[in-house]
Motif scaffolding. Structure first.
Motif, PDB file in Angstrom:
ATOM      1  N   THR A 123       7.096  66.584  31.513  1.00  0.00           N
ATOM      2  CA  THR A 123       8.340  65.944  31.097  1.00  0.00           C
ATOM      3  C   THR A 123       8.118  64.489  30.717  1.00  0.00           C
ATOM      4  OG1 THR A 123       9.542  67.352  32.623  1.00  0.00           O
ATOM      5  CG2 THR A 123      10.687  65.422  31.806  1.00  0.00           C
TER       6      THR A 123
ATOM      7  N   CYS B  30       8.100  75.906  24.752  1.00  0.00           N
ATOM      8  CA  CYS B  30       8.548  77.093  24.014  1.00  0.00           C
ATOM      9  C   CYS B  30       7.386  77.869  23.416  1.00  0.00           C
ATOM     10  CB  CYS B  30       9.548  76.742  22.917  1.00  0.00           C
ATOM     11  SG  CYS B  30      11.179  76.598  23.572  1.00  0.00           S
TER      12      CYS B  30
ATOM     13  N   THR C  74      13.868  69.554  30.195  1.00  0.00           N
ATOM     14  CA  THR C  74      12.653  70.391  30.096  1.00  0.00           C
ATOM     15  C   THR C  74      12.847  71.703  30.852  1.00  0.00           C
ATOM     16  OG1 THR C  74      11.763  69.013  31.838  1.00  0.00           O
ATOM     17  CG2 THR C  74      10.853  68.718  29.659  1.00  0.00           C
ATOM     18  N   PHE C  75      13.581  71.670  31.976  1.00  0.00           N
ATOM     19  CA  PHE C  75      13.793  72.919  32.714  1.00  0.00           C
ATOM     20  C   PHE C  75      14.635  73.880  31.882  1.00  0.00           C
ATOM     21  CE2 PHE C  75      15.508  75.659  36.033  1.00  0.00           C
ATOM     22  CZ  PHE C  75      14.348  75.929  36.730  1.00  0.00           C
TER      23      PHE C  75
ATOM     24  N   LYS D 195      14.261  79.109  27.994  1.00  0.00           N
ATOM     25  CA  LYS D 195      14.549  79.731  26.699  1.00  0.00           C
ATOM     26  C   LYS D 195      13.404  80.625  26.254  1.00  0.00           C
ATOM     27  CE  LYS D 195      17.691  76.274  24.929  1.00  0.00           C
ATOM     28  NZ  LYS D 195      17.932  75.238  23.950  1.00  0.00           N
ATOM     29  N   ARG D 196      13.701  81.479  25.264  1.00  0.00           N
ATOM     30  CA  ARG D 196      12.656  82.351  24.715  1.00  0.00           C
ATOM     31  C   ARG D 196      11.636  81.511  23.953  1.00  0.00           C
ATOM     32  NH1 ARG D 196      13.365  87.817  24.266  1.00  0.00           N
ATOM     33  NH2 ARG D 196      11.918  88.017  22.545  1.00  0.00           N
ATOM     34  N   PRO D 197      10.327  81.826  24.107  1.00  0.00           N
ATOM     35  CA  PRO D 197       9.321  81.113  23.310  1.00  0.00           C
ATOM     36  C   PRO D 197       9.540  81.373  21.818  1.00  0.00           C
ATOM     37  CG  PRO D 197       8.296  82.349  25.068  1.00  0.00           C
ATOM     38  CD  PRO D 197       9.724  82.766  25.045  1.00  0.00           C
ATOM     39  N   VAL D 198       9.271  80.359  21.006  1.00  0.00           N
ATOM     40  CA  VAL D 198       9.457  80.537  19.566  1.00  0.00           C
ATOM     41  C   VAL D 198       8.203  81.105  18.910  1.00  0.00           C
ATOM     42  CG1 VAL D 198      11.208  78.773  19.291  1.00  0.00           C
ATOM     43  CG2 VAL D 198       8.830  78.143  19.161  1.00  0.00           C
ATOM     44  N   THR D 199       7.052  81.024  19.600  1.00  0.00           N
ATOM     45  CA  THR D 199       5.823  81.548  19.010  1.00  0.00           C
ATOM     46  C   THR D 199       5.712  83.049  19.303  1.00  0.00           C
ATOM     47  OG1 THR D 199       4.659  80.921  21.007  1.00  0.00           O
ATOM     48  CG2 THR D 199       4.548  79.404  19.181  1.00  0.00           C
TER      49      THR D 199
ATOM     50  N   HIS E 129       5.660  77.297  28.550  1.00  0.00           N
ATOM     51  CA  HIS E 129       7.070  77.662  28.476  1.00  0.00           C
ATOM     52  C   HIS E 129       7.959  76.439  28.303  1.00  0.00           C
ATOM     53  CE1 HIS E 129       7.114  81.977  28.873  1.00  0.00           C
ATOM     54  NE2 HIS E 129       5.988  81.844  29.543  1.00  0.00           N
TER      55      HIS E 129
ATOM     56  N   ILE F 167      15.138  59.793  34.220  1.00  0.00           N
ATOM     57  CA  ILE F 167      14.073  60.758  34.559  1.00  0.00           C
ATOM     58  C   ILE F 167      14.695  62.094  34.946  1.00  0.00           C
ATOM     59  CG2 ILE F 167      12.339  61.317  36.305  1.00  0.00           C
ATOM     60  CD1 ILE F 167      11.500  58.421  36.248  1.00  0.00           C
TER      61      ILE F 167
ATOM     62  N   TRP G 203      14.738  74.059  28.655  1.00  0.00           N
ATOM     63  CA  TRP G 203      13.911  74.616  27.575  1.00  0.00           C
ATOM     64  C   TRP G 203      12.919  75.625  28.110  1.00  0.00           C
ATOM     65  CZ3 TRP G 203      14.149  74.512  22.375  1.00  0.00           C
ATOM     66  CH2 TRP G 203      15.107  73.664  21.838  1.00  0.00           C
ATOM     67  N   MET G 204      12.501  75.458  29.371  1.00  0.00           N
ATOM     68  CA  MET G 204      11.529  76.388  29.933  1.00  0.00           C
ATOM     69  C   MET G 204      12.125  77.781  30.048  1.00  0.00           C
ATOM     70  SD  MET G 204       9.322  75.842  33.344  1.00  0.00           S
ATOM     71  CE  MET G 204      10.584  76.415  34.427  1.00  0.00           C
TER      72      MET G 204
ATOM     73  N   LYS H 153      -0.898  90.941  16.623  1.00  0.00           N
ATOM     74  CA  LYS H 153      -0.347  92.125  17.284  1.00  0.00           C
ATOM     75  C   LYS H 153       1.107  92.342  16.893  1.00  0.00           C
ATOM     76  CE  LYS H 153      -3.284  92.118  21.345  1.00  0.00           C
ATOM     77  NZ  LYS H 153      -3.341  91.822  22.778  1.00  0.00           N
TER      78      LYS H 153
ATOM     79  N   GLN I 139       2.814  86.634  19.240  1.00  0.00           N
ATOM     80  CA  GLN I 139       1.406  87.026  19.277  1.00  0.00           C
ATOM     81  C   GLN I 139       1.070  87.574  17.904  1.00  0.00           C
ATOM     82  OE1 GLN I 139      -0.818  87.194  22.274  1.00  0.00           O
ATOM     83  NE2 GLN I 139       0.554  85.477  22.525  1.00  0.00           N
TER      84      GLN I 139
ATOM     85  N   TRP J 223       5.972  70.191  36.525  1.00  0.00           N
ATOM     86  CA  TRP J 223       7.188  69.948  35.765  1.00  0.00           C
ATOM     87  C   TRP J 223       7.274  68.476  35.365  1.00  0.00           C
ATOM     88  CZ3 TRP J 223      12.466  70.599  38.713  1.00  0.00           C
ATOM     89  CH2 TRP J 223      13.524  70.472  37.814  1.00  0.00           C
TER      90      TRP J 223
ATOM     91  N   GLY K 169      15.849  63.907  31.896  1.00  0.00           N
ATOM     92  CA  GLY K 169      14.713  64.468  31.170  1.00  0.00           C
ATOM     93  C   GLY K 169      14.181  65.728  31.837  1.00  0.00           C
ATOM     94  N   MET K 170      14.093  65.682  33.179  1.00  0.00           N
ATOM     95  CA  MET K 170      13.608  66.856  33.918  1.00  0.00           C
ATOM     96  C   MET K 170      14.540  68.042  33.704  1.00  0.00           C
ATOM     97  SD  MET K 170      10.975  65.904  36.075  1.00  0.00           S
ATOM     98  CE  MET K 170      11.124  66.634  37.672  1.00  0.00           C
TER      99      MET K 170
END
Lengths: 318, 155
Positions: free
Chosen positions: A282, A39, B22-23, B28-32, A36, B15, B25-26, B37, B34, A278, B18-19
């Protein structure tokens, strides 16, 4: 006598069950968190949202052939994963999960934890040396240098905590924090402990012993099947154990708002585990020389200063 | 000394930043997706195999069997035969095959076509175990696609 034997049996079975199930859960969590953050979706096919993916992986690893390289030192090669897994089970003995849920509440609990935790490095070096492979040996050498160095600031940070509490007994360490958690008294020690913990468990950003891009897999390059699974199991259990120790020493163990109990311990431990994952996804990996500089030039002086200030303040207060 | 301490604090701050990123982005909706299916659509500029355009005005293609595509094709993908119909009018193809396994998707045939009746198809999952599946008979292909269009229109 029979009572004690049954008690020990129940604890042994319970600890092994917790270690295994917890490692499966952590591997799944790690894959989902990494996915996640990048993404992606992560494992989705086996079971609901891939919940059984790690079980499938475990079955695959158990059924695989165990290869021993031709020129390997066979005795050490076979012993290394067992020795890596041994401290994990032993460390659970003194973990204060809840007021009445400590297997053996030793007088020297904290000392016991760190003395057995440092056995891990011997297992890693055994694995690297016996594999007779340059990547394994390089990884093992880096691991020894790193773990031995980072144990210095880590233990100095823990020493400051023990100085405040005045006891090495795990239950007393937790009971001392029923009013105020140790993290508010010793914030610097907590940060140093977490960094040292990341380095001790060979996790990113301090994962040079298994740096995939340069060393393939470091010390466990030559391992396959169940022996590899044991290294994997001990790695994730170590992450869990470092979080357990941090929770007991700094975050007030089983104490929390509303009802005290094991649920607060588990919540805090998994929150710390999540923070460690996490951080892993990162930060980039440190170079070996940066790693050593960071330990000896920044962490150790701060840890010594913290210990000094703690000692002076305690002397003034009493 | 002071510079070093400042460096430690700026490093720690970076740092934290940066953390935080990333949080963010976590959550957000995945771009990939399945893929097998969940259906997906190729990019609008995707170049699939060559096919006939079906013009909405006439309801069919407008090939006049001029063989320009056959002549310009560097890989010899086309085999075309055509005749003038008995009732008169434009020349029409009565045999038109295209070999996708030789095609390099260079688009020269599309540029050469005087009636603009060739285009790239948006299909992308054309893998097959059988070599014969890559020989497309455009006249049959057009009839099948017309049926599909009719089905969607009537529904």
């Amino acid at each position: 006598m029979i009572n004690i034997a049954i008690q020990i049996l129940i604890w042994a079975v319970g600890i092994i069950a917790v270690v295994t199930v917890n490692a499966l859960a952590l591997v799944y969590l790690e894959r989902k968190v990494s996915a996640h953050i990048q993404c992606r979706l992560g494992p989705m096919q086996v079971g609901f949202h891939g919940l059984l993916q790690t079980v499938a992986d475990a079955v695959k690893l158990v059924s695989k052939e165990q290869i021993i390289p031709k020129n390997a030192d066979k005795v050490l090669f076979i012993l290394a994963p067992i020795l890596a897994f041994f401290p994990v089970i032993v460390l659970f003995v003194v973990m204060p999960f809840a007021p009445n849920l400590i297997c053996r509440d030793l007088n020297i609990g904290v000392l016991y934890v760190f003395s057995f935790a440092s056995l891990e490095v011997i297992a890693i070096f055994m694995a690297g040396w016996s594999s007779n492979n340059k990547y394994s040996l390089l990884g093992a050498m880096r691991s020894v240098a790193q773990v031995v160095s980072y144990e210095v600031p880590l233990l100095l940070a823990v020493l400051a905590v023990v100085l405040v509490i005045g006891s090495l007994k795990m239950s007393e360490v937790v009971q001392y924090q029923h009013k105020i958690w140790m993290i508010f008294l010793q914030p610097a020690a907590f940060l140093i402990f977490m960094m040292g913990g990341l380095a001790d468990t060979n996790r990113s950003p301090f994962d040079i012993p298994e740096a995939e891009s340069e060393l393939i897999a470091g010390f466990h390059t030559e391992y396959s099947g169940m022996r590899f699974a044991l290294f994997f199991l001990s790695e994730y259990s170590n992450v869990f154990l470092v979080s357990c120790i941090a929770t007991a020493l700094f975050l007030g163990g089983w104490y929390g708002p509303f009802v005290n109990g094991i649920h607060w311990f588990v919540i805090k431990v998994y929150a710390l585990v999540f923070v460690m994952m996490w951080v892993r996804w990162t930060l980039p990996r440190l170079r070996p020389d940066q790693l050593m500089n960071f330990c000896w030039k920044i962490l150790t002086p701060i840890a010594i200063l913290n210990l000094l200030v703690t000692g002076v303040v305690l002397k003034l207060v009493h | 000394m002071f510079k070093n301490i400042k460096e430690i604090f700026t490093g720690a701050w970076s740092i934290l930043v940066g953390m935080f990123i990333t949080f963010k982005w976590m959550l957000k909706r995945p771009v990939t997706i399945q893929y097998p299916k969940q259906p997906t659509r190729p990019s609008p500029v995707h170049k699939g195999r060559i096919r006939f355009v079906i013009f909405p005005a006439t309801g069919t293609h407008d090939c006049i069997a001029c063989l320009k595509c056959q002549n310009i094709c560097p890989s010899d993908c086309f085999e075309i035969k055509g005749d003038k119909p008995a009732e008169g009018g434009k020349k029409r193809p009565n045999f038109f095959t295209y070999n996708f396994s030789n095609c390099s998707l260079c688009s020269l045939c599309i540029e050469a076509c005087p009636t603009k009746t060739l285009e790239h198809s948006p299909e992308f999952n054309l893998a097959s175990e059988n070599k014969d599946d890559y020989f497309y008979n455009f006249l049959n292909d057009v009839e099948e696609r017309k049926k599909k269009v009719d089905a969607t229109v009537n529904r």
